[in-house]
Every structure is written in C-alpha cells, then in structure tokens.
Design a protein around this motif. Structure first.
Motif, short mmCIF file in Angstrom:
data_model
loop_
_atom_site.label_atom_id
_atom_site.label_comp_id
_atom_site.label_asym_id
_atom_site.label_seq_id
_atom_site.Cartn_x
_atom_site.Cartn_y
_atom_site.Cartn_z
N GLY A 1 8.61 1.12 -1.63
CA GLY A 1 8.98 1.79 -0.38
C GLY A 1 7.80 2.00 0.55
O GLY A 1 7.77 2.94 1.34
N TRP A 2 6.83 1.09 0.49
CA TRP A 2 5.64 1.22 1.34
C TRP A 2 6.01 1.10 2.81
O TRP A 2 6.91 0.38 3.19
N GLU A 3 5.30 1.84 3.64
CA GLU A 3 5.42 1.67 5.09
C GLU A 3 4.06 1.96 5.71
O GLU A 3 3.32 2.80 5.22
N PRO A 4 3.76 1.24 6.79
CA PRO A 4 2.48 1.51 7.44
C PRO A 4 2.50 2.90 8.04
O PRO A 4 3.54 3.37 8.51
N MET B 1 8.62 13.37 0.10
CA MET B 1 8.37 12.01 -0.36
C MET B 1 6.88 11.69 -0.16
O MET B 1 6.37 11.76 0.95
N GLU C 1 7.74 -3.55 -1.10
CA GLU C 1 9.15 -3.24 -0.79
C GLU C 1 9.74 -2.35 -1.87
O GLU C 1 10.41 -1.36 -1.58
N SER D 1 9.00 -5.76 5.24
CA SER D 1 9.36 -4.47 5.84
C SER D 1 9.37 -4.52 7.36
O SER D 1 9.09 -3.53 8.02
#
Lengths: 338, 338
Positions: free
Chosen positions: B46-49, B1, B43, B96
């Motif tokens: 599917g972003w995440e830090p 991913m 969101e 998130s």
C-alpha cells in the motif's frame, strides 16, 4: 499565462466575489441559474484554483474518483460504463473537475485505492459502483472522516451512505408480467455476475414474480460477456424444456442470444422472445430490433455526479431513485398463443 | 495507518533503497523483472508517495491524463475506448498511477485542459487520441516545457512527438485485395468522423488500392454511431449500383449494416459481404459472425502507457508501430463468382 482570479470572474459575471466563491465551491447561497452562468464564465476564462492555496488549505482537489473492480476483458464489451462515465463527465467539465479512474482486479485493491486516495488527498469524493451485500467498501466509506461517497445501487446495499439507484426489481417484474400476458409460460433469465447486489435483487424479483403468476423460471448466471451470454442461451435452448422467452441482464448478451437462435434455426420472435437490459443504441441496430428494459444511462451518471457534489458541499446524504427502467417492446418480443 | 517507506519496500524485496527508488520512478537502472517485483511489493504494502514531498519537489503526480473530445452520445456506443482505457489501466495499477479522464466538447476545450493540467501540475503526462492534420494539440504539446505526451496515431500526424500507431493503410489495402480476389467488383467503404487524421489515411489507402485493381469505390462518412452507419448502408444498398461488399470503420456500424441488410431482404454474405474494424467480442456474437480487421485494442492501450512512462522518465521519443490490423474472415464474407 496570467492567472485568472475570482475577481475576474465576478467582474465578467456582474456578481460579487462571494457569489463566485459559493458557485465555484458548489455551496448553497446562489441560485442554480447564477451558479451555472458563473461556472460557464469560469470555464470560458480558463479559471483554475491555485495549486498552492489548494495544498495549504486542504481545499478542493477538483477531482472525483471512480474505481472499477472488473477484469479488463469484461470491461470493454458492455457500453454501460462508457455511457455512465460520459454522464458523470458532463457534470464535471463545467466545474473544471476531472475524473480519476482506476481499474483494479478486485475489491481488496479497490479498498487500498480508497485508503491511498484519502491519505494523499487525491480526490474530493468517490462514486462506488457494483455494491454487494455486506460490502467492505460501504463499511470503509461509512467510517468517520471517510471520503464523501455516493453508492450507485439499491438502498438495501448502501448501508446508509448516499445512494442513487434504479428500481431494477420493478423492471424485472414488469418484464415477467409482459411476457406472461403475451402467453409465454416458459420464461428464463440470463443474469450478470452473481456476486453483485443488483444481480441478487433482480434474481429475487424474477423468482417472486414468476411464482406470483404460477410459473417456475430458470436463471443462468454469466459474467456479462457475449461469450458467457451465448453459452447460457445455448444451454437453455437445447435443454429438455427450452424457454420461449429470455430476459437478459445487458444488451450485448441479448444480441449474442439472437446469434445463437439463428444458429439453432430458431426464429426471433416466433420461436423465441428476447428482452435486453440498458437499451444502448445497439438494441435498435439489430434486425429485428431488440426489445429492452430502457433507462437513460448517461443521465444516471450525471445524476450520480450531482449528488456527489452535494455531499462534497456538506449537504446531508439520502437515497435517490433515479428511474425505473421501462420496457420498450420492439421486434424481438411478440404475443404467443397459449 | 503507518506510512510505508521506501526502506520498507527495500527490506521486503531484498534490494537497496536506491533500486526501489529507480523502480518507483520508472527510471532505468534495474532489470524489468526486479522492477516488476518491486512494484508488486509496493502495491501489496500500500505504498504511496508522500504528498508533501510531491508538492515540494515537483515529483510525480502519480497520474496520467486522457482527454476525449467527443460528444457523450458517440462515446458510449463503440467499445474501442473502454478497451483502450482498460489497457492503459493495466500498466498504471502496478505503478500506483491513476488515469485522469476528461470528456470535453471540442479541441479548444481539450487545449484549455492541457494548459490547466500543466499549470496546476495535475498529471505527469498525457495520451493524445484522434490526431488531425495540423493538429493544434500536437503544436501545443511540441512546445518547450510542454507535458510529456504520446500521440496515438500515424507518424504523419504526430509532428515529431512520440507516437504509437497501427498501420491502418495496410489493413485497408488488405481488405480491398481480399474482396477483389473473392470476385467483388463493387466495393464501398463506410468511414468514421471525416475530420480525424486516421479516417483520411484510410480513405486515401482505400481509393488508391481500388484504383490499383482498376475499380472505383464509394466512401460514405459517418460519426461512428450505429444510426449513422445504418443510414450510410441503406443509402449505398438502395442506390443505382449497390455494392456487393462494404468495409466499415468500426464494429457497431458493421453490426447495424447486418440489420439493414436483413430489413432489405438481402442475405449476408450471399448478397452482401461485410467487414468490420476493431474486432471487439461483438463480432463473434452475431450470426453469421462478422469478418473483421482485427487488432488487440487492450494491448494497444497498454503499449501506449508504457511509451508514455518512458517519456516521463526522460527517454527520447520515437515512432512505434503497435500492429497492423489483420483480416479475420468469418461468416460475413464469401467468395463471389465474377
């Protein structure tokens, strides 16, 4: 604040640092009694794993995750989840674990959450609730290198993942037999969300057991809320052939049904018998008290958490029957002359 | 991913990377509409830090914390907490963020949890519920460099920390005046856990308003459970001078009181008027429907979360009135001839 080390705990507990390490990491190698004592001392001293060590080694996040794919409006009504979460928490606190809880609108968002948690190493494992047939969450968590998971539900829904379940089909059959023996011939079931696997399992068990005793029974679907439970009850009771007994899929809908019966001038249990599910304290607060399919929801949550810790520790999974809800007849059911 | 970057989100949203950064970190500098759009796209993608960036810079943990110092057996009965948590969650998901939830036996364990969370950088901030007078949690969270916190409760209990509150005293006074106007002269109050600050505030408001209208009123303390609510109601109704109206501190105790009244052969509302607090859907499921002091518990939780994000973003704190619960008269209250 001085950091508490494993050596401090070992000294206080009078055991080796190795034993402390086994206990804190939830691995076999110490007895249950010793482990509990070590965990209690660790909690008492305020021990926490070093965050530096944790991020460098990929060690425990001291966190397990729970995603609820429910609309907030349906979440607050039932007491099931809060009791279930309280049970999970009872196993987390002594291990200095916490629960990461996320409420999302749908299964797709739940899948995204699992992917995000795994990529960001936010949790050691997850508890999966409300499994469905051909559940994409079960598929995702069955992939190699997926997060350790415990599915809360029937083995038929768990796709080989570790699961903890209650035998709902047996409970439904028991309630039908009980009502049949009491003389009821028109029995209905008010069920929960139709897309959930356990709703289907209960529906099938109800239909099969009704057929077995030579009856046909109606099933009315709801979204578990008091409003939908009241509507379904009103529809059934004002139909051409109203039931003399209704079995509900939770407690708040059964309570709402008592209200509908009173409103329609029907006496409970003389004109209508009612059986609730889950048996929260509400069931004993009504008058007459609600007959219910009873199981220990808090104990169920605790059991699920213990199985997840076993999985996280690398033990093999399996299928674990928690309990079969048992019928507790109270004031809302009564024998009926045939 | 493939990891989603801020640049991806900026491209998709048609804004600068700076704007995305402001939005994701909850800082001022973008309009609310733009921020909401950016958060929705983040969101969606599917972003995440990056966890690495997070641990190196001490940036956001994407987590807020909530500790409930309640016994599991009292937690599952009321719907308040699940509705309140659902409200908090409604503000977390678009950012998130997730909620780290811990249930502990007492305030001391809650203090240890805050210290541990702060040392291990587990949360960006905490929501503190059930404040008491001279609350050691308020003292701890008032220290320099403490975790950002929002106290859910009256300004008098918040010790200068940011707080969000409902005006319970005004609601109690309204209920007393309503019952007095309806002709009631023997009015009792069944209150919640006596050690909680808001119980005391409601007790004082009740006693003062009763004195103002020239009456004396009895207060019976409970632990919020249906069982304790039923016991308190039975004691009041079988006393030498039973009340003709009772105001309760939650909804499930009011529901249990309807059961006790029925058991004692008293009609509601003819012989006994009942007012509930919190107005969960249960209140409209009973027959007659429960009159209640009503407020939007889910909206309250969402409000608290927004204030905590402001604090985390470095904005100054303050005291924020969420609402004053308003009396919704339904079927359990009725005018009484004096």
């Amino acid at each position: 604040m001085q950091r508490i080390t494993i050596a401090d705990i070992a000294r206080e507990a009078g055991v080796s640092t190795g034993a402390v390490s086994y206990a804190l990491n939830g691995r076999p190698g110490v007895s249950r009694a010793t482990r509990d004592r070590i965990l209690a001392i660790a909690e008492e001293l305020g021990w926490e794993p070093s965050p530096a060590a944790r991020s460098l080694t990929g060690a425990s996040t001291q966190t397990i995750g729970l995603v609820l794919a429910r609309h907030p409006s349906t979440l607050g009504v039932e007491s099931f989840y809060m009791q279930f979460i309280a049970g999970i928490e009872s196993e987390l606190a002594p291990r200095s674990f916490a629960l990461l809880l996320q409420v999302v609108p749908d299964i797709e968002a739940e899948l995204r959450t699992y992917r995000r948690w795994r990529a960001a190493r936010r949790v050691d494992g997850v508890v999966v609730v409300d499994p469905r047939h051909d559940d994409p969450r079960v598929a995702l968590l069955g992939e190699p290198d997926a997060l350790p998971a415990v599915v809360v539900g029937d083995p038929a829904l768990a796709g080989g993942l570790t699961n903890v379940w209650t035998d709902d089909a047996a409970a439904v059959r028991e309630s039908v037999r009980y009502l049949y023996s009491a003389g009821h011939r028109r029995i209905a079931r008010v069920s929960g969300l139709p897309e959930l696997g356990h709703t289907f399992i209960r529906d099938v068990a109800f239909a099969e057991e009704m057929t077995r005793v030579g009856l046909e029974g109606e099933i009315a679907g709801t979204d578990y809320t008091t409003g939908s439970g009241a509507s379904a009850t009103r529809r059934l009771l004002t139909s051409h052939e109203p039931p003399s007994a209704i079995v509900f899929d939770n407690d708040v809908m059964a309570l709402a049904a008592m209200g509908v019966a009173a409103e329609l001038g029907l006496r409970v249990p003389d004109d209508l018998s009612i059986i609730a599910w889950d048996d929260s304290p509400l069931c004993q607060a009504t008058f007459p008290a609600l007959s219910a399919l009873s199981h220990d929801v808090t104990g169920f949550g605790a059991h699920v958490a213990r199985r997840l810790f076993e999985r996280i520790a690398g033990e093999r999974g399996g299928s674990h029957l928690d309990s079969t809800p048992t019928l507790r007849p109270r004031g809302t059911t009564r024998a009926r002359l045939v």
